[in-house]
Design an enzyme around this catalytic site. Structure first.
Site, mmCIF file in Angstrom:
data_model
loop_
_atom_site.group_PDB
_atom_site.id
_atom_site.type_symbol
_atom_site.label_atom_id
_atom_site.label_comp_id
_atom_site.label_asym_id
_atom_site.label_seq_id
_atom_site.Cartn_x
_atom_site.Cartn_y
_atom_site.Cartn_z
ATOM 1 N N LYS A 1 2.571 -4.150 10.866
ATOM 2 C CA LYS A 1 1.229 -4.250 11.436
ATOM 3 C C LYS A 1 1.333 -4.833 12.829
ATOM 4 O O LYS A 1 2.299 -5.552 13.124
ATOM 5 C CB LYS A 1 0.352 -5.156 10.577
ATOM 6 N N ASN B 1 -15.062 3.663 11.684
ATOM 7 C CA ASN B 1 -14.358 4.839 11.186
ATOM 8 C C ASN B 1 -14.426 4.925 9.659
ATOM 9 O O ASN B 1 -14.864 5.933 9.095
ATOM 10 C CB ASN B 1 -12.904 4.779 11.680
ATOM 11 N N SER C 1 -1.529 9.780 7.610
ATOM 12 C CA SER C 1 -0.584 9.422 8.679
ATOM 13 C C SER C 1 0.815 9.943 8.323
ATOM 14 O O SER C 1 1.550 10.422 9.190
ATOM 15 C CB SER C 1 -0.506 7.906 8.853
ATOM 16 N N LYS D 1 0.821 -1.214 0.000
ATOM 17 C CA LYS D 1 0.000 0.000 0.000
ATOM 18 C C LYS D 1 0.856 1.266 0.000
ATOM 19 O O LYS D 1 0.599 2.205 -0.759
ATOM 20 C CB LYS D 1 -0.898 -0.020 1.249
HETATM 21 P P1 NAD Z 1 -13.766 0.257 13.313
HETATM 22 O O1 NAD Z 1 -13.447 -0.550 14.495
HETATM 23 O O2 NAD Z 1 -13.935 1.732 13.473
HETATM 24 O O3 NAD Z 1 -15.096 -0.314 12.615
HETATM 25 C C1 NAD Z 1 -15.260 -1.624 12.215
HETATM 26 C C2 NAD Z 1 -16.738 -1.792 11.851
HETATM 27 O O4 NAD Z 1 -16.956 -3.069 11.263
HETATM 28 C C3 NAD Z 1 -17.675 -1.716 13.047
HETATM 29 O O5 NAD Z 1 -18.840 -0.993 12.670
HETATM 30 C C4 NAD Z 1 -18.021 -3.169 13.312
HETATM 31 O O6 NAD Z 1 -19.276 -3.310 13.951
HETATM 32 C C5 NAD Z 1 -18.062 -3.685 11.888
HETATM 33 N N1 NAD Z 1 -17.924 -5.126 11.779
HETATM 34 C C6 NAD Z 1 -17.061 -5.963 12.414
HETATM 35 N N2 NAD Z 1 -17.295 -7.235 12.042
HETATM 36 C C7 NAD Z 1 -18.295 -7.183 11.133
HETATM 37 C C8 NAD Z 1 -18.995 -8.157 10.380
HETATM 38 N N3 NAD Z 1 -18.672 -9.442 10.490
HETATM 39 N N4 NAD Z 1 -19.961 -7.743 9.525
HETATM 40 C C9 NAD Z 1 -20.295 -6.441 9.422
HETATM 41 N N5 NAD Z 1 -19.662 -5.484 10.114
HETATM 42 C C10 NAD Z 1 -18.712 -5.848 10.962
HETATM 43 O O7 NAD Z 1 -12.645 -0.094 12.247
HETATM 44 P P2 NAD Z 1 -12.186 0.740 10.980
HETATM 45 O O8 NAD Z 1 -11.016 1.538 11.368
HETATM 46 O O9 NAD Z 1 -13.369 1.401 10.340
HETATM 47 O O10 NAD Z 1 -11.656 -0.454 10.064
HETATM 48 C C11 NAD Z 1 -12.519 -1.177 9.179
HETATM 49 C C12 NAD Z 1 -11.676 -1.785 8.071
HETATM 50 O O11 NAD Z 1 -10.982 -0.743 7.413
HETATM 51 C C13 NAD Z 1 -10.595 -2.766 8.549
HETATM 52 O O12 NAD Z 1 -10.426 -3.784 7.588
HETATM 53 C C14 NAD Z 1 -9.362 -1.901 8.614
HETATM 54 O O13 NAD Z 1 -8.178 -2.668 8.494
HETATM 55 C C15 NAD Z 1 -9.601 -1.022 7.420
HETATM 56 N N6 NAD Z 1 -8.831 0.208 7.450
HETATM 57 C C16 NAD Z 1 -9.043 1.174 8.399
HETATM 58 C C17 NAD Z 1 -8.245 2.314 8.375
HETATM 59 C C18 NAD Z 1 -8.447 3.439 9.353
HETATM 60 O O14 NAD Z 1 -7.742 4.462 9.232
HETATM 61 N N7 NAD Z 1 -9.381 3.365 10.275
HETATM 62 C C19 NAD Z 1 -7.257 2.476 7.408
HETATM 63 C C20 NAD Z 1 -7.086 1.481 6.451
HETATM 64 C C21 NAD Z 1 -7.881 0.360 6.489
#
Ligand code: NAD
Length: 428
Positions: A117, A232, A358, A105
């Site tokens: 990670k 998020n 970041s 990435k």
């Molecule tokens: P978060 O903890 O804020 O939210 C995760 C969400 O997914 C929650 O609403 C949770 O209820 C939901 N969830 C979990 N299991 C689930 C399922 N089985 N079915 C449906 N929903 C489900 O996390 P985030 O930061 O939003 O991260 C979500 C994804 O995005 C991850 O794969 C993470 O690696 C990726 N990501 C996040 C960021 C970031 O900056 N936050 C950056 C890159 C990638």
């Protein structure tokens, strides 16, 4: 030197399923990349994996042990970089895959970081706030020797957030006895965080979709969207698309989902979710797997990996998928979707807005000056636009999934750095 190298034998030792599949996809993409085979060999295993045991005093006085990991995959382009996940299913194979994806990435968006990670195997919903803070601090103390502003820079991921990062940055400063805000990104504004980091992942995906909107001359009011995962990443893209007039017809979290064919009132849904930690009782109820198969134009997987697989890919109807989650689509599913003409914007681009901002935060921490929000947005939009266009052109040239194009471009950038580095370290 262009000698064939025994990648296959090395690979056979790596039994872990998700990680092996991730490596297999990189090897497949490498066939389309102009690289030295040695680069592929170097990318076939992490430089370092750290496993730690974290004793945690619980509020009731009992002691529990938690397992944590930090994987440092490749740092030829810059310090290792990658989030920390608190989740009951965290294991070493998952963290290794996520670290590999981070290396790719950072190369896809062409920022000077490598891939890393971390994670702790824990259900954070079972912990009090004070226990979560103690666990966050214990994790940082355990890995403090291997991270650092110029070595390895963690950030938030699933079930960790700006507050967690503030605790971790503070703990690191206590350990090294100096101010070192650049060691961790995704911190709150006021504690060294950057403006615009909170919504950067969703916003990055949004900027990519705006490019697609222009290419396809879409009118937002006619475009329907479903979002799996409402944390998020999911919430912020929902907010931005809703503001532009897109019709968000379904969202879900780990508990439940809601569906309204005329579109959801996203600001109200977000407010309810953030106040009660639950989605409101509006529209019809829908489960996560049915949401993926809705007849929508755009599908945004924003939860966890392996959601779209060989079993359900043929039922996915969306024309465009924006992978805000890491690894939501398996290799077989990617091929099925590509075959039917769907565009899957891969995680290594679609969710790279987070790591891009970041990087901006790290730059600001090091310079000791802070940017206006407009500057963050402008720079992020430019990065996402430029790299989307690069990948789109490469994808068209290869007639392959955009992920293959992304991996090929990333491998070539990694190859340039590895080739320029030479081989002195191999003899030491
Ligand atoms: P978060 O903890 O804020 O939210 C995760 C969400 O997914 C929650 O609403 C949770 O209820 C939901 N969830 C979990 N299991 C689930 C399922 N089985 N079915 C449906 N929903 C489900 O996390 P985030 O930061 O939003 O991260 C979500 C994804 O995005 C991850 O794969 C993470 O690696 C990726 N990501 C996040 C960021 C970031 O900056 N936050 C950056 C890159 C990638």
């Amino acid at each position: 030197m262009n000698m064939p190298v025994p990648i296959k034998e090395d690979m056979e030792q790596l039994a872990e399923d998700l990680f092996s599949r991730s490596i297999a996809r990189v090897q497949e993409a490498a066939r389309h990349a102009r690289i030295d085979p040695e680069t592929l060999l170097r990318m076939s295993a992490p430089r370092r994996t750290v496993e730690v045991s974290l004793p945690l005093r619980m509020d009731d006085g009992s002691l529990r042990m938690f397992r944590g990991y930090r994987v440092q995959y490749d740092d030829v382009r810059g310090p290792f970089k990658g989030g920390i996940r608190f989740h009951p299913q965290v294991d070493l194979a998952e963290v290794k895959s996520l670290a590999l994806w981070m290396a790719l990435k950072c190369a896809v968006v062409d920022i000077p970081f490598g891939g890393g990670k971390g994670g702790v195997e824990v259900d954070p919903h079972q912990l009090s706030l004070a226990e979560t803070e103690r666990l966050s601090r214990a994790y940082v103390r355990a890995i403090a020797d291997v991270i650092g502003v110029d070595r390895d820079v963690p950030a938030p991921d699933v079930y960790t957030n700006a507050r967690t990062m503030a605790w971790m940055a503070d703990e690191y400063s206590s350990v090294v006895r100096e101010h070192a805000p650049g060691v961790i990104t995704g911190k709150p504004v006021g504690r060294g965080g950057s403006l615009g980091r909170d919504d950067a992942t969703g916003r990055g995906g949004y900027y990519v979709l705006k490019e697609i909107e222009a290419q396809r001359t879409w009118k937002p009011g006619n475009v329907t969207v479903a979002i799996q995962g409402f944390g998020n990443a999911g919430q912020h893209i929902a907010k931005l698309l809703h503001k532009d007039g897109y019709k968000i017809v379904a969202v879900c979290d780990s508990r439940t989902g809601i569906h309204a064919k005329d579109g959801l009132d996203i600001p109200a849904v977000i407010e309810h979710k953030n106040e009660t930690r639950r989605l409101p009782d509006v529209g019809d109820t829908i489960d996560g797997s049915s949401l993926l198969e809705l007849d929508v134009d755009v599908l945004v997987p924003a939860a966890l990996e392996d959601q779209i697989t060989a079993e359900n890919a043929a039922n996915v109807k969306a024309e465009v998928l924006i992978e805000l989650a890491n690894g939501p689509t398996t290799g077989e599913a990617d091929a099925i979707l590509h075959e039917r003409g769907a565009l899957v914007v891969p995680d290594v681009l679609a969710n790279a807005g987070g790591v891009t901002v970041s990087w901006f935060e790290w730059l600001q921490n090091r310079a000791g000056t802070y940017w206006e929000l407009e500057e963050v947005h402008q720079r992020l939009r430019k990065t996402m636009q430029r790299q989307y266009r690069t990948l789109h052109a490469r994808m068209t040239e290869l007639d392959a999934p955009m992920r293959t194009a992304a991996y090929a471009v990333a491998l070539e950038r990694l190859d340039r750095a590895h080739s320029a580095t030479g081989t002195a370290t191999d003899y030491r």
